[in-house]
Design a protein around this motif. Structure first.
Motif, PDB file in Angstrom:
ATOM      1  N   LEU A 453       0.823  -1.212   0.000  1.00  0.00           N
ATOM      2  CA  LEU A 453       0.000   0.000   0.000  1.00  0.00           C
ATOM      3  C   LEU A 453       0.857   1.263   0.000  1.00  0.00           C
ATOM      4  N   ALA A 454       1.887   1.276   0.848  1.00  0.00           N
ATOM      5  CA  ALA A 454       2.760   2.445   0.888  1.00  0.00           C
ATOM      6  C   ALA A 454       3.518   2.597  -0.421  1.00  0.00           C
ATOM      7  N   GLY A 455       3.958   1.480  -1.001  1.00  0.00           N
ATOM      8  CA  GLY A 455       4.659   1.551  -2.278  1.00  0.00           C
ATOM      9  C   GLY A 455       3.780   2.103  -3.370  1.00  0.00           C
ATOM     10  N   ALA A 456       2.494   1.696  -3.389  1.00  0.00           N
ATOM     11  CA  ALA A 456       1.582   2.229  -4.397  1.00  0.00           C
ATOM     12  C   ALA A 456       1.409   3.728  -4.237  1.00  0.00           C
ATOM     13  N   GLU A 457       1.281   4.200  -3.008  1.00  0.00           N
ATOM     14  CA  GLU A 457       1.136   5.636  -2.779  1.00  0.00           C
ATOM     15  C   GLU A 457       2.390   6.403  -3.188  1.00  0.00           C
ATOM     16  N   LEU A 552      11.595  -2.037   1.273  1.00  0.00           N
ATOM     17  CA  LEU A 552      11.728  -3.168   2.189  1.00  0.00           C
ATOM     18  C   LEU A 552      11.673  -2.708   3.641  1.00  0.00           C
ATOM     19  N   SER A 553      12.186  -1.516   3.908  1.00  0.00           N
ATOM     20  CA  SER A 553      12.150  -1.020   5.289  1.00  0.00           C
ATOM     21  C   SER A 553      10.726  -0.776   5.763  1.00  0.00           C
ATOM     22  N   LEU A 554       9.798  -0.531   4.820  1.00  0.00           N
ATOM     23  CA  LEU A 554       8.401  -0.344   5.202  1.00  0.00           C
ATOM     24  C   LEU A 554       7.803  -1.652   5.708  1.00  0.00           C
ATOM     25  N   ALA A 555       8.279  -2.780   5.168  1.00  0.00           N
ATOM     26  CA  ALA A 555       7.782  -4.081   5.612  1.00  0.00           C
ATOM     27  C   ALA A 555       8.489  -4.554   6.871  1.00  0.00           C
ATOM     28  N   PHE A 556       9.754  -4.198   7.002  1.00  0.00           N
ATOM     29  CA  PHE A 556      10.554  -4.688   8.123  1.00  0.00           C
ATOM     30  C   PHE A 556      11.205  -3.518   8.867  1.00  0.00           C
ATOM     31  N   PRO A 557      10.388  -2.635   9.442  1.00  0.00           N
ATOM     32  CA  PRO A 557      10.977  -1.473  10.123  1.00  0.00           C
ATOM     33  C   PRO A 557      11.837  -1.840  11.316  1.00  0.00           C
ATOM     34  N   ASP A 558      11.544  -2.990  11.936  1.00  0.00           N
ATOM     35  CA  ASP A 558      12.319  -3.424  13.092  1.00  0.00           C
ATOM     36  C   ASP A 558      13.637  -4.067  12.687  1.00  0.00           C
ATOM     37  N   ARG A 559      13.837  -4.284  11.382  1.00  0.00           N
ATOM     38  CA  ARG A 559      15.054  -4.941  10.924  1.00  0.00           C
ATOM     39  C   ARG A 559      15.921  -4.011  10.079  1.00  0.00           C
ATOM     40  N   ILE A 560      15.687  -2.725  10.192  1.00  0.00           N
ATOM     41  CA  ILE A 560      16.651  -1.767   9.641  1.00  0.00           C
ATOM     42  C   ILE A 560      17.933  -1.930  10.449  1.00  0.00           C
ATOM     43  N   ALA A 561      19.058  -2.009   9.750  1.00  0.00           N
ATOM     44  CA  ALA A 561      20.320  -2.337  10.423  1.00  0.00           C
ATOM     45  C   ALA A 561      21.400  -1.333  10.053  1.00  0.00           C
ATOM     46  N   GLN A 562      22.253  -1.043  11.017  1.00  0.00           N
ATOM     47  CA  GLN A 562      23.378  -0.109  10.842  1.00  0.00           C
ATOM     48  C   GLN A 562      24.686  -0.856  11.016  1.00  0.00           C
ATOM     49  N   SER A 563      25.635  -0.548  10.153  1.00  0.00           N
ATOM     50  CA  SER A 563      26.908  -1.252  10.180  1.00  0.00           C
ATOM     51  C   SER A 563      27.686  -0.935  11.447  1.00  0.00           C
ATOM     52  N   ARG A 564      28.306  -1.984  11.986  1.00  0.00           N
ATOM     53  CA  ARG A 564      29.263  -1.817  13.084  1.00  0.00           C
ATOM     54  C   ARG A 564      30.669  -2.182  12.619  1.00  0.00           C
ATOM     55  N   GLN A 613      21.039   6.382   3.838  1.00  0.00           N
ATOM     56  CA  GLN A 613      20.620   7.171   4.999  1.00  0.00           C
ATOM     57  C   GLN A 613      19.579   8.204   4.594  1.00  0.00           C
ATOM     58  N   ALA A 614      19.682   8.719   3.351  1.00  0.00           N
ATOM     59  CA  ALA A 614      18.696   9.697   2.883  1.00  0.00           C
ATOM     60  C   ALA A 614      17.301   9.073   2.828  1.00  0.00           C
ATOM     61  N   ASP A 615      17.197   7.830   2.290  1.00  0.00           N
ATOM     62  CA  ASP A 615      15.892   7.159   2.252  1.00  0.00           C
ATOM     63  C   ASP A 615      15.406   6.838   3.654  1.00  0.00           C
ATOM     64  N   LEU A 616      16.315   6.426   4.509  1.00  0.00           N
ATOM     65  CA  LEU A 616      15.938   6.115   5.886  1.00  0.00           C
ATOM     66  C   LEU A 616      15.318   7.340   6.554  1.00  0.00           C
ATOM     67  N   GLU A 617      15.970   8.485   6.405  1.00  0.00           N
ATOM     68  CA  GLU A 617      15.469   9.699   7.063  1.00  0.00           C
ATOM     69  C   GLU A 617      14.187  10.198   6.406  1.00  0.00           C
ATOM     70  N   ARG A 618      14.056   9.985   5.077  1.00  0.00           N
ATOM     71  CA  ARG A 618      12.842  10.421   4.387  1.00  0.00           C
ATOM     72  C   ARG A 618      11.645   9.572   4.802  1.00  0.00           C
ATOM     73  N   LEU A 619      11.844   8.276   4.881  1.00  0.00           N
ATOM     74  CA  LEU A 619      10.727   7.382   5.183  1.00  0.00           C
ATOM     75  C   LEU A 619      10.400   7.309   6.665  1.00  0.00           C
ATOM     76  N   TRP A 620      11.412   7.445   7.501  1.00  0.00           N
ATOM     77  CA  TRP A 620      11.222   7.222   8.928  1.00  0.00           C
ATOM     78  C   TRP A 620      11.488   8.462   9.765  1.00  0.00           C
ATOM     79  N   GLY A 621      11.511   9.628   9.091  1.00  0.00           N
ATOM     80  CA  GLY A 621      11.770  10.879   9.800  1.00  0.00           C
ATOM     81  C   GLY A 621      10.897  11.109  11.014  1.00  0.00           C
ATOM     82  N   PRO A 622       9.572  10.886  10.927  1.00  0.00           N
ATOM     83  CA  PRO A 622       8.727  11.125  12.107  1.00  0.00           C
ATOM     84  C   PRO A 622       9.076  10.247  13.304  1.00  0.00           C
TER      85      PRO A 622
END
Length: 864
Positions: A453-457, A552-564, A613-622
């Motif tokens: 749904l989010a992808g269609a929008e 994919l982050s819209l489907a798996f927001p809890d599995r966004i991962a940052q490199s260590r 990071q740009a997509d991450l901040e755009r999609l998950w900014g709030p």
């Protein structure tokens, strides 16, 4: 004419039960005919009132096959009086009276029409499998019957069900048992427990069965991968390539005598059978073998019930089954291979005795057989409950208000609701949102529904459908080293080497999702519809794989991962994960893990996509939180302050906080002191002695402060806090003077009493001043040379004369020769023995016979 089946003997009793009541339970073994005979037998009952019969089957393959068989019984094509409806496919018409559906379809029908106005009878077939959808469907149906449709009939059917609990759930429904008809089946076990992969053992056993027994062979394996491997092994052994190949293969099998008889010259067909197989291939496996041919059907659990594989006289049971397991600890589901349960093993064995006497090879020992688990665990106890939680929210009821055989576990339900809130399907009160309702309409997992749904929008509907299809079906690059989801996208769009059958299923699923998404966005708000409609049937211009990670982050927001670093990642949820070495994604700063293992402290990532990071901040900014943090850097010994942006456990940005709140700095410094311990403060001898003197007085009198290290640590903010404002470093703290700070905790009267009653020193008869050691508040110590206290008749006291000092009387070498709290007694009884010893050891020193009249001295001998 259809053959007479055992269940027909109990049909009159079943008709009577459903005329007199609204529910019944029917238990009948495999082959009794309950699935195909019962719906048609009830079709003309008066209470049905011309309404439809809806029968639920756990699997799509069984639903299609059962519907076709019943239609053929009536001399019709499917879609007439008998039809079926499964996900993405329907064969029903205006004349359809018996509709076979899969369980998820029933849920959708109930949500659309809670009263089921067109349905007179609901049949839950093979209910013993206890799928999540079956439990949910029964709970919603009972609610429908109780509130809206008291005339709705419910019939639960099974081969191995414990009937009484279900009958109780149905309000005391009658239990009908069909004895069935089963021919004797010889059971053959292994002599020793199996070792190694199961497929070679299966292949050898199939060769033995073809050589020693007539009829077709049905083999049970846990899943498609094992089926395909066993198929390749049999082909390598010569089975399935033409007439008499089974005999030749058997002749070359290990331990096979060269003159062993062939299999009678029959050609052997090796046919797979599993849910994802194309319908034409499924039908081929189910049809009887032509004259002069035999078949070996390599099947998953779909062949345990409902389906009839014609001609089977031999069963080979691998003893394994694949079941879903959900981990509330990680929020992840995975399929695991486990030993078969007793009820499933018995059903598999029964397949060999449906036509006549048969044989069942069990690839485990008789001893292992005795320890099989009686029945499978209901899926509701172990599954991901996000789909269930969404359906309940759309229904408008909590799990506690419905009737269940096994209520959903509270912890898993809470985790499911948290995910749904994160996806926007539930509001803060737990009520379903309009977005959540549209998600439920799509009939896919809530994660994928939200992404679609989010992808269609966003104008990326086609790309979202491709991604969802890849994630829903078997990986066409399974076994490849590359974990990048975009490699699958390229394969889907441009072709290339991979699993061709799996790729076809992905393509079919993607097309079906496009149709479903188009229908759903028609009901969306107009603005969203205008944006979405033209992009569902293909990727929008520029919608390439670079945007896959964001979707994919819209489907798996809890599995966004940052490199260590080094291929290691931190998930938003706080868990660790890693990409195997050498993978390009291992160097990405951010990624989204779609599939990962639920094992160990760090989970291996099997499928992921890079995320900028740009997509991450755009999609998950709030949801990105800005926090001002002040903390103690123990290694550097300094208070640091920074402004951070965080998404869950992920730290996106950090810059120094130039002007932090002084209170926060002081609190961080106090925390640093607390971590390092009170004993790391700048104590000197005088400060420690003052602490000990105060503790001595506190032991004697009420009202004195507790200045033990433990108490000081607990009250740092009170006694130390006012004196560290403006400080940030460890070396600045080390310049503090603790003595005045401790005195600041006393009243003026207590300070005066401290000097008088707990003096720091005592003047002894020799004129010297010696310190008092208050380290043991119960027994302060005065250490002094014996010669300095000649003439002292009584033990000195402190604490308003209540506490005698413990005298450590020392030799000229400052070693204790006597410890006493009763000096007078020592002079009378102990001195003479000590004098004798000291005179011998220190002959130049002064050792008078009468210490009470002798002159005290701090020298070798008194001055003349």
């Amino acid at each position: 004419m259809s053959p007479v089946l055992p269940v027909e003997a109990i049909l009159p009793e079943l008709r009577a039960a459903l005329r007199q009541g609204t529910a019944a339970v029917l238990v009948a073994p495999p082959g009794a005919g309950k699935t195909t005979r019962v719906p048609l037998a009830l079709l003309h009952e008066d209470w049905l009132g011309g309404r439809r019969i809806l029968m639920l089957e756990p699997r799509r393959l069984a639903a299609r096959s059962v519907a076709r068989y019943m239609a053929a019984t009536l001399g019709e094509q499917v879609g007439g009086r008998v039809g079926y409806r499964v996900r993405h496919e329907a064969r029903v018409g205006r004349e359809t009276r018996v509709e076979v559906v899969t369980e998820g379809i029933l849920t959708r029908m109930l949500q659309a029409d809670p009263a089921l106005e067109e349905v007179g009878l609901l049949i839950f077939d093979e209910f013993h499998e206890r799928s999540l959808h079956a439990d949910l469907g029964l709970a919603l149906s009972l609610e429908c019957q109780s509130v809206l449709r008291p005339d709705l009939r419910i019939l639960v059917m099974s081969a191995t069900l414990e009937a009484e609990p279900v009958a109780g759930l149905l309000g005391g429904a009658p239990v009908l048992v069909s004895e069935g008809r089963s021919h004797p089946v010889e059971t053959i076990y292994l002599d020793a427990p199996p070792a190694g992969p199961v497929e070679p053992l299966v292949a050898r056993t199939v060769l033995r069965a073809l050589r020693e027994h007539p009829g077709d062979v049905l083999v049970f394996l846990p899943g498609e991968a094992e089926i395909r491997r066993a198929e390749r092994l049999l082909q390598e052994m010569g089975v399935g390539d033409g007439p008499d190949t089974a005999g030749r293969a058997a002749g070359t099998a290990p331990g096979r005598p060269p003159d062993a008889p062939p299999t009678g010259g029959a050609a052997v067909d090796v046919l797979p059978l599993y849910g994802a197989l194309p319908p034409a291939d499924q039908d081929r496996a189910l049809r009887p073998s032509p004259p002069g041919r035999r078949k070996v059907v390599l099947a998953s659990a779909v062949a345990e019930t409902s389906l009839t594989v014609e001609g089977v006289a031999v069963v080979v049971d691998s003893g394994l089954m694949r079941v879903p397991r959900y981990s509330p600890r990680t929020g992840m589901s995975r399929l695991v291979t486990v030993p078969v349960t007793r009820d499933a093993a018995d059903q598999r064995r029964g397949r060999a005795g449906r036509l006549g006497p048969g044989v069942c090879y069990r690839l485990w020992t008789a001893q292992q057989d005795a320890h099989l688990v009686p029945r499978r665990t209901p899926e509701i106890r172990e599954a991901d409950l996000a789909p269930l939680a969404l359906e309940l929210a759309v229904w408008g009821a909590g799990p506690e208000s419905l009737r269940w055989l096994d209520p959903p576990p509270a912890a898993a339900m809470a985790q499911a609701r948290d995910l749904l809130r994160m996806l926007g399907a539930l509001d803060d009160t737990g009520a379903v949102t309009p977005h959540g309702r549209r998600m439920a309409e799509l009939g896919v997992h809530p994660r994928l529904a939200h992404m679609l749904l989010a992808g269609a929008e966003m104008g990326l509907g086609g790309l979202a459908c491709d991604l969802a299809a890849i994630l829903s079906e078997r990986d066409p690059l399974r076994g490849a080293d590359d974990v990048d989801l975009c490699a699958r996208l390229r394969l889907l769009r441009t072709g290339g080497p991979g699993d061709a059958a799996a790729l076809r299923r992905v393509q079919v699923e993607a097309a079906a999702l496009r149709r479903a998404l188009t229908g759903t966005v028609r009901g969306a708000p107009r603005a969203a519809h205008d944006t979405a409609h033209d992009t569902v049937h293909g990727a929008a211009p520029g919608a390439d794989e670079a945007q896959a990670g964001g979707l994919l982050s819209l489907a798996f927001p809890d599995r966004i991962a940052q490199s260590r670093g080094g291929g290691r990642f931190l998930l938003r949820s706080g868990r660790g994960a890693f990409v195997p070495p050498g993978q390009p994604l291992a160097e990405e700063p951010f990624l989204v893990a779609a599939e990962l293992a639920d094992q160990g402290a760090e989970s291996r990532i099997f499928l992921a996509a890079a995320l900028t990071q740009a997509d991450l901040e755009r999609l998950w900014g709030p949801q990105i939180e800005t926090e001002r943090r002040v903390w103690w850097d123990r290694e550097a010994g300094v208070v640091r302050a920074a402004v951070r942006q965080r998404l869950g456990a992920l730290r996106l940005r950090e810059v120094p906080w130039e002007d932090p709140d002084p209170d926060l700095v002081a609190a961080a410094l106090l925390e640093g002191i607390r971590q390092e311990g009170v004993d790391a403060l700048p104590w000197n001898r005088e400060a420690r002695q003052l602490q000990q003197r105060i503790r001595f007085m506190a032991r004697l009198e009420a009202g004195w402060p507790d200045v033990s290290d433990e108490a000081l640590a607990a009250a740092l903010a009170d006694w130390l806090g006012p004196h560290i404002r403006g400080l940030r470093r460890r070396d600045e703290v080390q310049r503090l003077r603790l003595g005045p700070l401790l005195l600041g905790m006393l009243t003026w009267e207590q300070r005066r009493a401290l000097d008088e009653e707990a003096p720091t020193h005592v003047t002894v008869p020799s004129g010297s001043r010696h310190p008092i050691d208050y380290s043991d508040p119960a027994a302060p110590v005065l250490a002094v040379r014996l010669q300095e206290v000649f003439g002292w008749t009584e033990t000195p006291r402190v604490g308003r004369g209540r506490v005698p000092l413990t005298l450590h009387l020392l030799s000229p070498a400052h070693r204790p020769v006597q410890v006493t709290r009763d000096l007078a007694s020592f002079w009378r009884e102990g001195y003479f023995l000590v004098r004798k010893e000291l005179r011998g050891r220190y002959p130049k020193h002064y050792w008078p016979e009468d210490p009470l009249t002798a002159s005290p001295t701090n020298r070798t001998r008194p001055r003349a």
